[in-house]
Write a protein that holds these residues in place. Structure first.
Motif, PDB file in Angstrom:
ATOM      1  N   PRO A 137       6.040   2.450  -0.499  1.00 15.64           N
ATOM      2  CA  PRO A 137       7.192   2.917  -1.273  1.00 15.64           C
ATOM      3  C   PRO A 137       8.524   2.501  -0.646  1.00 15.64           C
ATOM      4  O   PRO A 137       8.660   2.477   0.582  1.00 15.64           O
ATOM      5  N   PRO A 138       9.506   2.143  -1.481  1.00 15.81           N
ATOM      6  CA  PRO A 138      10.849   1.838  -0.963  1.00 15.81           C
ATOM      7  C   PRO A 138      11.425   3.062  -0.257  1.00 15.81           C
ATOM      8  O   PRO A 138      11.158   4.202  -0.643  1.00 15.81           O
ATOM      9  N   ARG A 139      12.207   2.799   0.765  1.00 16.29           N
ATOM     10  CA  ARG A 139      12.813   3.887   1.539  1.00 16.29           C
ATOM     11  C   ARG A 139      14.262   4.075   1.123  1.00 16.29           C
ATOM     12  O   ARG A 139      14.997   3.106   0.946  1.00 16.29           O
ATOM     13  N   GLU A 140      14.657   5.282   0.999  1.00 16.03           N
ATOM     14  CA  GLU A 140      16.025   5.589   0.571  1.00 16.03           C
ATOM     15  C   GLU A 140      17.034   5.050   1.585  1.00 16.03           C
ATOM     16  O   GLU A 140      16.875   5.198   2.797  1.00 16.03           O
ATOM     17  N   GLY A 141      18.057   4.392   1.069  1.00 16.83           N
ATOM     18  CA  GLY A 141      19.134   3.891   1.917  1.00 16.83           C
ATOM     19  C   GLY A 141      18.880   2.534   2.535  1.00 16.83           C
ATOM     20  O   GLY A 141      19.741   2.019   3.257  1.00 16.83           O
ATOM     21  N   LYS A 142      17.732   1.935   2.257  1.00 18.80           N
ATOM     22  CA  LYS A 142      17.415   0.621   2.814  1.00 18.80           C
ATOM     23  C   LYS A 142      17.708  -0.477   1.789  1.00 18.80           C
ATOM     24  O   LYS A 142      17.367  -0.353   0.624  1.00 18.80           O
ATOM     25  N   ARG A 143      18.329  -1.538   2.261  1.00 18.83           N
ATOM     26  CA  ARG A 143      18.546  -2.689   1.392  1.00 18.83           C
ATOM     27  C   ARG A 143      17.246  -3.485   1.265  1.00 18.83           C
ATOM     28  O   ARG A 143      16.318  -3.300   2.044  1.00 18.83           O
ATOM     29  N   GLU A 197      13.724  -2.324  10.331  1.00 19.37           N
ATOM     30  CA  GLU A 197      14.553  -1.189  10.734  1.00 19.37           C
ATOM     31  C   GLU A 197      15.685  -0.936   9.738  1.00 19.37           C
ATOM     32  O   GLU A 197      16.130   0.205   9.568  1.00 19.37           O
ATOM     33  N   ASP A 198      16.151  -1.999   9.067  1.00 16.91           N
ATOM     34  CA  ASP A 198      17.306  -1.873   8.176  1.00 16.91           C
ATOM     35  C   ASP A 198      17.023  -2.246   6.724  1.00 16.91           C
ATOM     36  O   ASP A 198      17.828  -1.950   5.846  1.00 16.91           O
ATOM     37  N   TYR A 199      15.887  -2.907   6.485  1.00 19.88           N
ATOM     38  CA  TYR A 199      15.618  -3.431   5.148  1.00 19.88           C
ATOM     39  C   TYR A 199      14.176  -3.143   4.728  1.00 19.88           C
ATOM     40  O   TYR A 199      13.267  -3.135   5.563  1.00 19.88           O
ATOM     41  N   ASP A 200      13.993  -2.916   3.422  1.00 22.68           N
ATOM     42  CA  ASP A 200      12.654  -2.973   2.853  1.00 22.68           C
ATOM     43  C   ASP A 200      12.334  -4.449   2.625  1.00 22.68           C
ATOM     44  O   ASP A 200      13.186  -5.217   2.158  1.00 22.68           O
ATOM     45  N   ILE A 201      11.112  -4.861   2.919  1.00 21.65           N
ATOM     46  CA  ILE A 201      10.756  -6.277   2.937  1.00 21.65           C
ATOM     47  C   ILE A 201       9.870  -6.640   1.754  1.00 21.65           C
ATOM     48  O   ILE A 201       8.877  -5.958   1.473  1.00 21.65           O
ATOM     49  N   THR A 243       0.168  -8.387   6.518  1.00 19.54           N
ATOM     50  CA  THR A 243      -0.140  -7.327   5.550  1.00 19.54           C
ATOM     51  C   THR A 243      -0.340  -5.957   6.198  1.00 19.54           C
ATOM     52  O   THR A 243       0.160  -4.948   5.697  1.00 19.54           O
ATOM     53  N   ASP A 244      -1.053  -5.915   7.296  1.00 15.88           N
ATOM     54  CA  ASP A 244      -1.388  -4.629   7.918  1.00 15.88           C
ATOM     55  C   ASP A 244      -0.797  -4.471   9.312  1.00 15.88           C
ATOM     56  O   ASP A 244      -1.364  -3.790  10.165  1.00 15.88           O
ATOM     57  N   ASN A 245       0.347  -5.102   9.548  1.00 12.99           N
ATOM     58  CA  ASN A 245       0.952  -5.009  10.873  1.00 12.99           C
ATOM     59  C   ASN A 245       1.456  -3.581  11.124  1.00 12.99           C
ATOM     60  O   ASN A 245       2.123  -2.994  10.264  1.00 12.99           O
ATOM     61  N   PRO A 246       1.166  -3.003  12.280  1.00 11.80           N
ATOM     62  CA  PRO A 246       1.564  -1.614  12.547  1.00 11.80           C
ATOM     63  C   PRO A 246       3.060  -1.429  12.787  1.00 11.80           C
ATOM     64  O   PRO A 246       3.554  -0.293  12.748  1.00 11.80           O
ATOM     65  N   ASN A 247       3.789  -2.523  13.011  1.00  9.81           N
ATOM     66  CA  ASN A 247       5.205  -2.398  13.372  1.00  9.81           C
ATOM     67  C   ASN A 247       6.162  -2.493  12.185  1.00  9.81           C
ATOM     68  O   ASN A 247       7.356  -2.253  12.334  1.00  9.81           O
ATOM     69  N   TYR A 248       5.653  -2.863  11.037  1.00  6.06           N
ATOM     70  CA  TYR A 248       6.500  -2.948   9.838  1.00  6.06           C
ATOM     71  C   TYR A 248       5.606  -2.876   8.611  1.00  6.06           C
ATOM     72  O   TYR A 248       4.383  -3.003   8.709  1.00  6.06           O
ATOM     73  N   LYS A 249       6.232  -2.666   7.469  1.00  2.00           N
ATOM     74  CA  LYS A 249       5.473  -2.580   6.217  1.00  2.00           C
ATOM     75  C   LYS A 249       6.106  -3.483   5.160  1.00  2.00           C
ATOM     76  O   LYS A 249       7.330  -3.653   5.127  1.00  2.00           O
ATOM     77  N   ILE A 250       5.264  -4.050   4.309  1.00  2.00           N
ATOM     78  CA  ILE A 250       5.723  -4.859   3.189  1.00  2.00           C
ATOM     79  C   ILE A 250       5.787  -3.973   1.955  1.00  2.00           C
ATOM     80  O   ILE A 250       4.809  -3.293   1.608  1.00  2.00           O
ATOM     81  N   THR A 251       6.924  -3.966   1.277  1.00  2.00           N
ATOM     82  CA  THR A 251       7.095  -3.096   0.109  1.00  2.00           C
ATOM     83  C   THR A 251       6.302  -3.620  -1.083  1.00  2.00           C
ATOM     84  O   THR A 251       5.572  -2.877  -1.730  1.00  2.00           O
TER      85      THR A 251
END
Length: 279
Positions: free
Chosen positions: A132-138, A175-179, A200-208
């Motif tokens: 899910p997209p995160r509020e406040g993220k570009r 940290e600053d953007y949805d990807i 796809t399943d990296n623990p350090n970031y997520k793909i929207t």
């Protein structure tokens, strides 16, 4: 017993049924060469693995337990095509870069034909949300080919063709953007590439979500948030000195501090970063 497979390459499917279980992976590659012109050493057959590793050329097809008409995606380029890709661009003053067109372009977002294209895509194209997209993220949309991955060179694994600093870049950007991941290919290709690169399943970031060619419309949109970076090609030669994603992560971190991006000209992103770093 005969072996039948379907090779997917270049937007087409090639049916091969002339092989037997006693033939090898190299025999399969030779058959593919006959149909496509791609040399065996330049072929990368996605999904043709044994115990998680690419099947060796000398391995017999019978040992792979392939189901009839198994579809195999191939990555690779004909020699003549590769020469065209790697050659320097022609010195031609008549060649126009889409992103160099500035004030003379009519505002495309108000053209009725483009509004109709967008409306049709919105109605027909289904976006599969992975996270899910995160509020406040570009939103950061990244092209795959030549940006994150050298898809023309030949290698045993996708990791060898992955652009340096890819995971560090995505971790920082998250940290600053949805990807969003985008490519002008099929979703099966994109999904296969991202899984092989460990995105796809990296623990350090997520793909929207991810977008394929079905989401595309072709319009010229200068100064609308497009950041051009140098393409990552000839991975084996350039991997050691390519730092483009490292620099881009710093730029994205700098502009994330801004409330409004409308005053930015991403065409000069390196100049902007240099000025900020020297203040």
């Amino acid at each position: 017993m005969s072996v039948s497979v379907i090779i997917k390459w270049g937007g087409q499917e090639y049916f091969i049924s002339s092989l037997s279980e006693e033939d090898t992976v190299l025999d399969l590659k030779q058959s593919i060469k006959t149909l496509t012109g791609v040399l065996p050493e330049r072929q990368k057959l996605l999904g043709l693995k044994v115990k998680g590793k690419p099947a060796e050329d000398e391995m017999k097809l019978g040992s792979l337990k392939l189901k009839p008409n198994t579809k195999i995606m191939m990555m690779g380029t004909r020699e003549e095509s590769l020469e065209d890709v790697l050659a320097p661009p022609p010195e031609n003053d008549d060649v126009v870069n889409d992103f160099d067109i500035e004030e003379e372009v009519i505002e495309v977002e108000n053209r009725s034909e483009n509004l109709a294209k967008i409306a049709r895509r919105v109605k027909e194209y289904k976006v599969e949300e992975l996270n899910p997209p995160r509020e406040g993220k570009r939103l950061l949309v990244l092209d795959v080919d030549y940006t994150l991955f050298d898809h023309k060179s030949c290698a045993e694994t996708g990791q060898e063709l992955m652009r340096p600093y890819l995971h560090e870049f995505l971790t920082s950007a998250y940290e600053d953007y949805d990807i969003v991941i985008w490519s002008a290919t099929s979703m099966k290709w994109i999904d296969a590439k991202m899984k092989e690169l460990g995105v796809t399943d990296n623990p350090n970031y997520k793909i929207t979500f991810m977008l394929d060619s079905g989401a595309m419309i072709t319009v010229h949109t200068p100064k609308r948030g497009v950041v051009e970076i140098r393409p990552f090609m000839k991975a084996h030669l350039n991997r050691e000195r390519d730092r483009e994603l490292y620099k881009l992560s710093q730029y994205l971190k700098e502009i994330a501090k801004l409330d409004d991006f409308s005053g930015l000209n991403h065409k000069h992103w390196e100049r902007y970063l240099s000025k900020r770093q020297h203040h």
